[in-house]
Design an enzyme around this catalytic site. Sequence first.
Site, PDB file in Angstrom:
ATOM      1  N   ASP A 134       9.326   0.529  44.572  1.00 48.59           N
ATOM      2  CA  ASP A 134      10.190   1.716  43.249  1.00 48.59           C
ATOM      3  C   ASP A 134      10.603   2.324  45.199  1.00 48.59           C
ATOM      4  O   ASP A 134      10.184   2.336  45.648  1.00 48.59           O
ATOM      5  CB  ASP A 134       9.095   2.881  43.154  1.00 48.59           C
ATOM      6  CG  ASP A 134       8.026   1.529  41.565  1.00 48.59           C
ATOM      7  OD1 ASP A 134       9.225   1.396  41.502  1.00 48.59           O
ATOM      8  OD2 ASP A 134       7.348   2.597  41.142  1.00 48.59           O
ATOM      9  N   ASP A 152      12.851  -0.404  36.531  1.00 47.49           N
ATOM     10  CA  ASP A 152      12.391   1.041  35.638  1.00 47.49           C
ATOM     11  C   ASP A 152      14.302   1.588  34.758  1.00 47.49           C
ATOM     12  O   ASP A 152      13.495   1.889  34.051  1.00 47.49           O
ATOM     13  CB  ASP A 152      12.022   1.693  36.802  1.00 47.49           C
ATOM     14  CG  ASP A 152      10.881   1.870  36.898  1.00 47.49           C
ATOM     15  OD1 ASP A 152      10.151   0.902  36.757  1.00 47.49           O
ATOM     16  OD2 ASP A 152      10.067   1.927  38.314  1.00 47.49           O
TER      17      ASP A 152
END
Length: 181
Positions: A134, A152
């Site tokens: 991330d 995401d």
Amino acid sequence: MRHCPSFLSYKTLLWLIPLIVGDWVFKEWAIFYLSTHHTAMILDLGFFECSLLLVYNKGMAWGLAQEYTQILMTGRAFILLALLLLPWACRKNLMILEFWTKYLSSLSPLAWVLLLAGGFSNLGDMFLRGHVIDMISLQFGMWHSPVFNLADTYITIGAVWASYRYFKRLNMQAITQNKSV
């Protein structure tokens, strides 16, 4: 013969490849760049900031349930495999639950591709690295978003679009039933 929703074609699924590759290229760049620079400011408008920050996520969304990595990976793999095999199962006229047929028929090809691309990209990270990369962080005033990645974003846009289409379809059915009464 069962009706297969139009988005269940392998031509539609070919769109997965550039989305997954794009996410993985961005993740590789983030590892390369952010491992030495630690953070990078993309946009700073005072009240809104977008920056890059490298995070290794072993859990699910926002780092939740990190102690259950193996269970999460197994569950994700089963769900994604089932979704990927759905076009084949539909064409072979295999038994499909009525709810899935009704719900999935409201999905547009865009939502279908985005949901699968995001899921497969993050699942690939879990299998290849043992964690998801991330790197995108947003801040609105005092509020900070959890750190996330392009996959995401694909999942979020796909889910919002699928929900919009589903509720729009329900609304249109209700309007049609009211007119016929």
